[in-house]
Design a protein around this motif. Structure first.
Motif, mmCIF file in Angstrom:
data_model
loop_
_atom_site.group_PDB
_atom_site.id
_atom_site.type_symbol
_atom_site.label_atom_id
_atom_site.label_comp_id
_atom_site.label_asym_id
_atom_site.label_seq_id
_atom_site.Cartn_x
_atom_site.Cartn_y
_atom_site.Cartn_z
ATOM 1 N N GLY A 98 0.828 -1.202 0.000
ATOM 2 C CA GLY A 98 0.000 0.000 0.000
ATOM 3 C C GLY A 98 0.858 1.245 0.000
ATOM 4 N N ALA A 99 0.329 2.313 -0.611
ATOM 5 C CA ALA A 99 0.999 3.618 -0.556
ATOM 6 C C ALA A 99 0.046 4.618 0.081
ATOM 7 N N ARG A 100 0.484 5.204 1.173
ATOM 8 C CA ARG A 100 -0.307 6.244 1.811
ATOM 9 C C ARG A 100 -0.177 7.542 1.043
ATOM 10 N N LYS A 101 -1.100 8.459 1.332
ATOM 11 C CA LYS A 101 -1.073 9.762 0.670
ATOM 12 C C LYS A 101 0.299 10.404 0.857
ATOM 13 N N GLY A 102 0.917 10.797 -0.250
ATOM 14 C CA GLY A 102 2.211 11.474 -0.197
ATOM 15 C C GLY A 102 3.407 10.543 -0.113
ATOM 16 N N GLU A 103 3.144 9.249 -0.051
ATOM 17 C CA GLU A 103 4.249 8.295 0.061
ATOM 18 C C GLU A 103 4.804 7.894 -1.308
ATOM 19 N N LYS A 133 -4.613 10.595 -8.434
ATOM 20 C CA LYS A 133 -4.455 10.287 -7.006
ATOM 21 C C LYS A 133 -3.129 9.575 -6.761
ATOM 22 N N VAL A 134 -2.677 8.836 -7.765
ATOM 23 C CA VAL A 134 -1.413 8.101 -7.646
ATOM 24 C C VAL A 134 -0.682 8.160 -8.992
ATOM 25 N N LEU A 135 0.630 8.317 -8.927
ATOM 26 C CA LEU A 135 1.468 8.246 -10.128
ATOM 27 C C LEU A 135 2.222 6.929 -10.124
ATOM 28 N N LEU A 136 2.210 6.242 -11.245
ATOM 29 C CA LEU A 136 2.940 4.978 -11.388
ATOM 30 C C LEU A 136 4.034 5.175 -12.432
ATOM 31 N N PHE A 137 5.249 4.805 -12.080
ATOM 32 C CA PHE A 137 6.383 4.952 -12.997
ATOM 33 C C PHE A 137 7.026 3.595 -13.208
ATOM 34 N N GLY A 181 4.277 16.276 -2.596
ATOM 35 C CA GLY A 181 3.199 15.492 -1.988
ATOM 36 C C GLY A 181 2.539 14.456 -2.874
ATOM 37 N N ALA A 182 3.092 14.219 -4.078
ATOM 38 C CA ALA A 182 2.487 13.198 -4.938
ATOM 39 C C ALA A 182 2.658 11.812 -4.309
ATOM 40 N N THR A 183 1.657 10.975 -4.483
ATOM 41 C CA THR A 183 1.742 9.573 -4.076
ATOM 42 C C THR A 183 2.250 8.785 -5.274
ATOM 43 N N ASP A 237 9.838 6.324 0.578
ATOM 44 C CA ASP A 237 9.440 6.072 1.966
ATOM 45 C C ASP A 237 9.544 4.588 2.282
ATOM 46 N N GLN A 238 9.157 3.775 1.292
ATOM 47 C CA GLN A 238 9.279 2.323 1.442
ATOM 48 C C GLN A 238 9.897 1.761 0.171
ATOM 49 N N VAL A 239 10.720 0.761 0.335
ATOM 50 C CA VAL A 239 11.275 0.046 -0.811
ATOM 51 C C VAL A 239 10.869 -1.418 -0.679
ATOM 52 N N ALA A 240 10.313 -1.961 -1.762
ATOM 53 C CA ALA A 240 9.931 -3.378 -1.765
ATOM 54 C C ALA A 240 10.854 -4.119 -2.721
#
Ligand code: ADP
Ligand code: MG
Length: 253
Positions: free
Chosen positions: A27-32, A168-172, A198-200, A216-219
């Motif tokens: 999951g990605a929180r707002k701004g993460e 709401k979310v950017l995917l790269f 602040g982009a998610t 913020d998190q690396v998977a």
């Protein structure tokens, strides 16, 4: 799930007998900024493509702003096309290969989804496209065609197209992999500035220094599973998994 902009729960994806994603929860929180790393073939692109429904997951659940995406289960999971359209209008996707229309200027490329997907009137779409181009440092290139832009500028135009819809979310997906080395920094710097405002984001990259800096998190994905997930300091400096340690030590050089 409060504050979580986008989430996957036990997501799987198979192509025939080949199970490519084996139960991914993320999951990605707002701004993460959540960054996916891992070897080629580990399932990073497939996960991003499932997150924006370019691929229909085989099983599991997806949530946008805490709302589950409705899947119809007949012969495998099916998503109604109206659901796909509504959902995808909330997500901005940037690919390795820019995917700009050759016959349209940068401005027209950025305005096109606003006009055709979001039904924004042309004048307003042009204004929003100009604003988005200015944000990626291309304010003076709006009238240029892709062939008149460098690879870095083309990718920044593609990023402008993704942010213009105010997703709401950017995917790269490996946004700098197709670029000449000297053009990588300008694109990473644009992505970083979006993260700072602040982009998610869910991001696949092989730029490990950048991943450490911006995430913020690396998977770490291995063979369709999240082998380890945590803050960058954990993943890069003190990974718990041996496979993850091996991967980061190999790509760090
Ligand atoms: P990554 O982005 O981490 O390199 P991918 O998600 O592209 O990995 O691919 C993961 C695995 O899924 C690979 O073994 C790849 O061959 C397989 N795969 C991806 N897309 C398809 C497809 N459309 N049909 C069959 N196999 C696929
Ligand atoms: Mg890939």
């Amino acid at each position: 799930m409060s504050g979580v902009q986008i989430a996957a729960d036990n997501l799987t994806k198979s192509y025939g007998q080949l199970e490519v994603l084996k139960g991914i929860s993320l999951g990605a929180r707002k701004g993460e900024v959540v960054t996916l790393i891992g070897s080629s073939g580990s399932g990073k692109s497939t996960l991003l493509r499932c997150l924006n429904l370019l691929e229909t997951p085989t099983s599991g659940r997806l949530f946008l702003e805490g709302q589950p995406i409705e899947f119809r289960t007949t012969n495998g999971m099916v998503v109604e096309s109206s659901t796909v359209r509504r959902y995808r209008a909330s997500l901005g996707m940037v690919f390795q290969s820019f995917n700009l229309w050759r016959h349209m200027t940068a401005l027209e490329n950025v305005a096109a989804p606003l006009i055709h997907v979001l039904n924004v009137p042309r004048g307003e779409a042009a204004d929003r496209a100009e604003t988005a181009l200015a944000r990626v440092g291309l304010g003076d290139r709006a009238g240029h065609y892709p062939s008149q832009l460098s690879g870095g500028q083309q990718q920044r135009a593609a990023i402008a197209r993704a942010i213009a819809i105010e997703p709401k979310v950017l995917l790269f997906d490996e946004p700098t992999s197709a670029l000449d080395p000297e053009l990588v920094a300008e694109v990473l710097s644009v992505i970083k500035s979006l993260a700072e405002t602040g982009a998610t984001m869910v991001l696949v990259t092989h730029e490990m220094r950048f991943a450490r800096d911006v995430s913020d998190q690396v998977a770490f994905l291995n063979a369709g599973k999240i082998e380890e997930i945590g803050p960058p300091e954990q993943i890069f400096d003190a990974p718990k998994s041996e496979r993850c340690a091996k991967f980061v030590s190999t790509v760090a050089h």
